[in-house]
Design a protein around this motif. Structure first.
Motif, PDB file in Angstrom:
ATOM      1  N   ILE A  78       3.011   0.113   3.988  1.00  0.00           N
ATOM      2  CA  ILE A  78       2.820   1.175   4.978  1.00  0.00           C
ATOM      3  C   ILE A  78       2.065   2.342   4.352  1.00  0.00           C
ATOM      4  O   ILE A  78       1.029   2.782   4.858  1.00  0.00           O
ATOM      5  N   GLY A  79       2.582   2.848   3.254  1.00  0.00           N
ATOM      6  CA  GLY A  79       1.943   3.971   2.589  1.00  0.00           C
ATOM      7  C   GLY A  79       0.559   3.629   2.075  1.00  0.00           C
ATOM      8  O   GLY A  79      -0.365   4.449   2.152  1.00  0.00           O
ATOM      9  N   PHE A  80       0.402   2.407   1.537  1.00  0.00           N
ATOM     10  CA  PHE A  80      -0.889   1.991   1.011  1.00  0.00           C
ATOM     11  C   PHE A  80      -1.935   1.972   2.119  1.00  0.00           C
ATOM     12  O   PHE A  80      -3.060   2.475   1.944  1.00  0.00           O
ATOM     13  N   ILE A  81      -1.590   1.404   3.261  1.00  0.00           N
ATOM     14  CA  ILE A  81      -2.547   1.297   4.358  1.00  0.00           C
ATOM     15  C   ILE A  81      -2.834   2.670   4.955  1.00  0.00           C
ATOM     16  O   ILE A  81      -3.992   3.004   5.258  1.00  0.00           O
ATOM     17  N   GLU A  82      -1.827   3.496   5.126  1.00  0.00           N
ATOM     18  CA  GLU A  82      -2.049   4.833   5.668  1.00  0.00           C
ATOM     19  C   GLU A  82      -2.956   5.659   4.748  1.00  0.00           C
ATOM     20  O   GLU A  82      -3.744   6.486   5.211  1.00  0.00           O
TER      21      GLU A  82
END
Length: 214
Positions: A78-82
């Motif tokens: 989630i954090g990586f994609i955001e």
């Protein structure tokens, strides 16, 4: 009376599930079940072995690869994609819901000829057969998941299919993502069924017997 296989085929359905990334699902990955499903997917038919450039030291001839991400990895994505995707779309919400994510790739043959090639893959019969084989493996996975009453969604992947995500997860960038298969909890979150299931035509509308021309 329907057979178990016929029941799985006719009842398989797509459901997209989304949770708030700040309040993700509390579900957890059932590693054994996921590994069993992937093993069943491996019985899909294939016509030609993967090119030896994909073997990486082991003679693994299947023209597909399956990469399993557990709940913790889904949440880390989630954090990586955001942070990296220009348009994250609904991936953060889906990753917040997922109990697991299975990335199914297919293995293209290296380009033929001496001319530079900058496409994703060459449009050859061999590559077409590899894609078909990997698609059969994905369908086998989905049917086996349906037999176990699991909620799944076959996604094209969005930013997951891009090189930065492959590198983040340690997946060779010479492979091509065919499907990001989300395994969702059975309840909770926003649930969106597939939009085409009830629009299917009866088989006689898209199939027919053929005979040689006189």
């Amino acid at each position: 009376m329907s057979s178990p296989v016929a029941t799985a085929i006719s009842t398989r359905s797509t459901t997209k599930v989304m949770f708030d990334p700040n309040a993700p699902s509390r579900g957890a990955t059932d590693n054994k079940t996921l590994e069993d499903l992937v093993a069943l997917a491996g019985w899909a038919p294939f016509h030609k072995p993967a090119h030896r450039s994909h073997w990486h030291g082991a003679r693994t001839i299947e023209p597909w690869r399956f990469y399993m991400a557990n709940t913790k990895t889904c949440r880390s994505l989630i954090g990586f994609i955001e942070a990296n995707a220009e348009k994250a779309g609904r991936l953060p919400q889906m990753l917040a819901a997922a109990e697991a994510l299975v990335l199914a790739t297919w293995l293209p043959d290296p380009p033929d000829g001496e001319e530079p090639f900058d496409g994703l893959f060459q449009p050859t019969i061999g590559n077409m057969e590899h894609i078909a084989a990997a698609g059969a493996a994905v369908q086998s996975f989905l049917l086996a998941a349906t037999e176990r009453n699991l909620t799944t969604y076959w996604s094209s992947g969005g930013f997951i299919r891009q090189k930065p995500t492959f590198e983040y997860l340690g997946i060779p960038t010479t492979e091509v993502l065919l499907g990001a298969i989300f395994v969702f909890p059975d309840e909770g979150g926003q649930r969106i069924p597939g939009s085409l299931r009830d629009k299917r035509s009866d088989a006689p509308k898209w199939s027919r017997w053929v005979t040689p021309r006189a």
